[in-house]
Design a protein around this motif. Sequence first.
Motif, PDB file in Angstrom:
ATOM      1  N   LYS A  92       2.448   1.995  -3.244  1.00 38.63           N
ATOM      2  CA  LYS A  92       1.512   2.385  -4.300  1.00 38.63           C
ATOM      3  C   LYS A  92       1.409   3.906  -4.434  1.00 38.63           C
ATOM      4  N   SER A  93       1.345   4.595  -3.280  1.00 42.10           N
ATOM      5  CA  SER A  93       1.139   6.045  -3.336  1.00 42.10           C
ATOM      6  C   SER A  93       2.266   6.764  -4.072  1.00 42.10           C
ATOM      7  N   LYS A 140      -2.479   7.334   4.485  1.00 41.55           N
ATOM      8  CA  LYS A 140      -1.952   6.574   3.365  1.00 41.55           C
ATOM      9  C   LYS A 140      -0.519   6.934   3.014  1.00 41.55           C
ATOM     10  N   ARG A 141      -0.047   8.043   3.460  1.00 41.13           N
ATOM     11  CA  ARG A 141       1.279   8.429   3.013  1.00 41.13           C
ATOM     12  C   ARG A 141       2.332   7.560   3.661  1.00 41.13           C
ATOM     13  N   THR A 161       2.321   5.714  -7.734  1.00 40.01           N
ATOM     14  CA  THR A 161       1.247   6.342  -8.516  1.00 40.01           C
ATOM     15  C   THR A 161       1.632   7.769  -8.869  1.00 40.01           C
ATOM     16  N   SER A 162       2.205   8.481  -7.884  1.00 41.02           N
ATOM     17  CA  SER A 162       2.641   9.853  -8.142  1.00 41.02           C
ATOM     18  C   SER A 162       3.699   9.893  -9.231  1.00 41.02           C
ATOM     19  N   HIS A 203       0.825  -1.203   0.000  1.00 39.33           N
ATOM     20  CA  HIS A 203       0.000   0.000   0.000  1.00 39.33           C
ATOM     21  C   HIS A 203       0.861   1.256   0.000  1.00 39.33           C
TER      22      HIS A 203
END
Lengths: 94, 381
Positions: free
Chosen positions: B171-172, B334-335, B175-176, B168
């Motif tokens: 992913k962040s 989420k970060r 995605t960026s 997870h």
Amino acid sequence: MSRILIIEDDREIAEIERDYLELDGMEADISGDGVSGLEKALSGGYDLILLDLMLPGLDGFSVCRRLREKIEEDPAKPQLIQTVWGVGYRLNTV
Amino acid sequence: MTVKQRLTRSNICMFLVPLLIAAALLMLGAGVALYILEVKYLPQIGLSLQEMHITLEQYESMFTSFEAFVWIYLGAVGMALLLTICFTNFYLTRSLFRHISEPLDELVAGVERIQRGDLDSPIAYAGSDEFKAACDAVDLMSAKLKAALEAEQRRTQSRKELIAGMSHDLKSPLTSIRAYSEAIRDGVAASPEMRQRYIETVCRRELEIEDMVNRLFEFSKLDLSELPLDMQALDAAAEISAVTADYADRADIDMRVPSGCTVYADRSQLRRIAKNIIDNSIKYAGPGRVRAVISAAERGDKVEFSFDDNGPGVPDEQLPRLFDVFYRTDPARKRGADGSGLGLAIVSRAAEQMGGKAEACRGTLGGLCIKVTLTKGDGRA
């Protein structure tokens, strides 16, 4: 001009989405959490809401549910749910 | 052969063997007596053994009824004795067998419960005989097995959470990076400034991934006890101050570790512990400037460091889970930047690797307090 609300707590993702939308001639606002996003969405004037699922305070599912309750008079208003796991995730379930 | 059959056979032997030996001894005694009579005493009265026998036969009719009485009496006594021995033997054997079979049955039932996976029902044998040691040993084995299984389940769960958390958190930034790279490729950046901002974002998020991977690597090493430690007596105040100096612009840290307080630790891990705890306080800080108090108290051969902050704190029921990998009090966070989710897990593992422990409790400043207990510099074995 179409107005779009981006409810997304990852500022960088929200900004790049806004840049893309603005490039296509749309106007986009950003909201960084579920509560303020819901308030903004309810204030009206948006043609599309890009809603993240995992949000601090109020998650995307709750925001979507409350939005649906409030905008029943305009059920045609489209919504798109997105997460970092993939755009359109669980779209049919909400 | 069963224990019961063995007991029965041994009891029959215990009865027959003395009887046969007694009969043999009686026959031997009678033979010796006759021999002595014939050789020593009968010649003195001028009789042989045969003559004495003939003489006795002449008077036999006088003693016929008396002899019958003696035989009947001896028979009755012998019979009574035989019955008594048989009954006593039977009763004692049965009693002894019961005392063996009952604990054995309990032991077997206990082992069968363990085989079925039931580790919550100990035998709890109440007796105080030799079987207690065996039953207690099985109970101890069951308890250790249960603890090992629970530890394994925790490890498995921890691995799953680690993989899920890493997936997870990666992913962040990924995605960026993908979004901004594609934006550069697609010419979304309308100006050189925007293009520069995109590139900086890609670089920053890539660094986040790198930092996360480094932390994961460090955590895995600690978790597998593979990180080499250079344990030595360190000046605690000096080591922690070296860390807090980097935070002067971001937090008000009140350093109350007394000078002269030494701790037996690995320098880099001790600093890592202090850094991760302060990072955690800053990350979850409430409104206003972060305040923290770092103190130390000696407890026997241990020294307990307390890291108090003025953040929003953590609900009591969530305190024990703070050191789990990727545990978050707010699941929406989420970060994955700056290694969130692994910071306190590393603190806990590092403390354990150095023979100490880390705990979380309510702080005196209204926020969270992390207590790290390590061995004193002069208290090492």
